[in-house]
Design an enzyme around this catalytic site. Structure first.
Site, PDB file in Angstrom:
ATOM      1  N   HIS A   1      -2.312   6.704   4.888  1.00  0.00           N
ATOM      2  CA  HIS A   1      -1.210   5.735   4.933  1.00  0.00           C
ATOM      3  C   HIS A   1       0.112   6.297   4.415  1.00  0.00           C
ATOM      4  CE1 HIS A   1      -0.345   1.116   4.790  1.00  0.00           C
ATOM      5  NE2 HIS A   1      -0.015   1.681   5.948  1.00  0.00           N
TER       6      HIS A   1
ATOM      7  N   CYS B   1       0.780  -1.238   0.000  1.00  0.00           N
ATOM      8  CA  CYS B   1       0.000   0.000   0.000  1.00  0.00           C
ATOM      9  C   CYS B   1       0.817   1.297   0.000  1.00  0.00           C
ATOM     10  CB  CYS B   1      -0.938   0.023   1.205  1.00  0.00           C
ATOM     11  SG  CYS B   1      -1.997  -1.425   1.382  1.00  0.00           S
TER      12      CYS B   1
END
Length: 349
Positions: free
Chosen positions: A97, A41
């Site tokens: 993130h 990610c």
């Protein structure tokens, strides 16, 4: 999209999932058939937002964890900051993130006017929490958990996106163009979906796979509803829609990358070859593109498409693909680097 596998979309031939809205947009735009991302990610998201390969931002090793004392380095200007420089209003929904150990690493300190979503890697679709506790944010503050109790997160972010679009459609509300970065939680684990969606797929015996397919269906409805809002707001003709996953599906979480080998966290095709397409009424051609492309190319491509000059972006790694894709021209990119990691040598090859 998060952890969205190659084999879980209709335009790649899946006979199990139902993605009519995604398929319609992809089929009337440019399907990116030779497009690559990072296998996990945080590196992919940094590549999209900075235009630099993760080996140059130090993010090629792993994800940014809940307790990581670092984030995407501040010397790299993000896509949000670049488009803001061109006069855009910038909003973010969903997963960040990219670091949050200090305030200056959070979304609203890095070019986004607003952010509604979460900072870490995953959370419950209803609980808004993981092993690190609650992570549900409105800008730099905690969002009101009780206000969204019992509401599936994909539906929350869809409604927030539609509210932003409707506000744009209201006469006199803003003279600035809109940049919306919607980083859906779907279809990352935990595998959770509204029961009515799960019940639509009772022909799938495995409840875990059935739930994953239901999650894809909710995501597809989100795409359709947001597209309808753009149409209703009368701004669709001046909109570019970009759809991309951050990496392939993790094969132990019941996603599918078929017929590609491997999955998330691997450098096999199933981990790094990504679902993606572009839709816009401004496109000159509609076709399935075999142009080699990487996530780092989004920043210069978007910047050029909205009137910017790539020389203003600095020595980024990405290539401006706008004219190449729009006119199906010869592509200067002949090779791709997937990773160089002198710290973690356990990547599957």
């Amino acid at each position: 999209m998060d952890d969205y596998g190659w084999g879980d979309v209709g335009f790649h031939g899946s006979q199990q999932v139902r993605t009519p809205n995604i398929d319609l947009l992809a089929g009337s735009g440019i399907i990116l058939n030779n497009y690559y991302v990072s296998p996990i990610c945080s590196p992919s998201r940094s590549a999209i937002l900075t235009g630099y390969h993760p080996i140059h931002t130090g993010e090629q090793h792993s994800i940014i964890g809940n307790d990581s004392p670092w984030g995407t380095p501040l010397q790299y200007r993000l896509l949000s900051q670049h488009v803001k420089h061109l006069g855009y209003e910038t909003h973010m929904l969903g997963k960040w993130h990219q670091g949050f150990f200090k305030r200056q690493y959070t979304p609203t300190q890095r070019g986004f006017d607003t952010h509604f979503g979460y900072w870490t890697d995953l959370e419950g679709y209803y609980s808004r929490q993981d092993e690190g506790g609650f992570d549900f944010r409105q800008n730099e503050n905690k969002a009101n958990i009780t206000e969204y109790e019992g509401i599936y997160s994909t539906d929350i972010y869809t409604k927030k996106a539609i509210d932003l679009i409707n506000r744009r459609g209201s006469a006199g509300n803003s003279t600035k163009p809109l940049f919306l970065y919607l980083a859906h939680q779907s279809v990352h684990s935990p595998n959770q979906a509204p029961q009515p969606y799960i019940d639509q797929f009772n022909d799938i015996a495995d409840i875990n796979r059935r739930t994953l397919v239901a999650m894809v269906s909710v995501l597809d409805d989100s795409v359709g509803n947001i597209f309808a809002a753009l149409l209703k707001a009368n701004i669709l003709d001046n909109t570019i829609v970009i759809f991309t996953t951050d990496n392939g599906a993790p094969i132990n979480d019941f996603g599918s990358n078929w017929p590609l080998r491997g999955g998330k966290t691997t450098l096999w095709e199933g981990g790094i070859r990504g679902n993606a397409f572009i839709w816009s009424s401004r496109l000159k051609k509609r076709y399935i593109s075999d142009h080699l492309m990487h996530a780092i190319d989004w920043l210069p491509t978007i910047y050029t498409a909205i009137g910017g000059k790539t020389r203003d972006l600095g020595p980024i790694d990405g290539i401006d693909m706008w004219d190449i894709l729009n006119h199906n021209l010869e592509n200067p990119r002949k090779h791709l680097l997937h990773n160089i990691d002198p710290i973690d040598n356990n990547w599957a090859l």
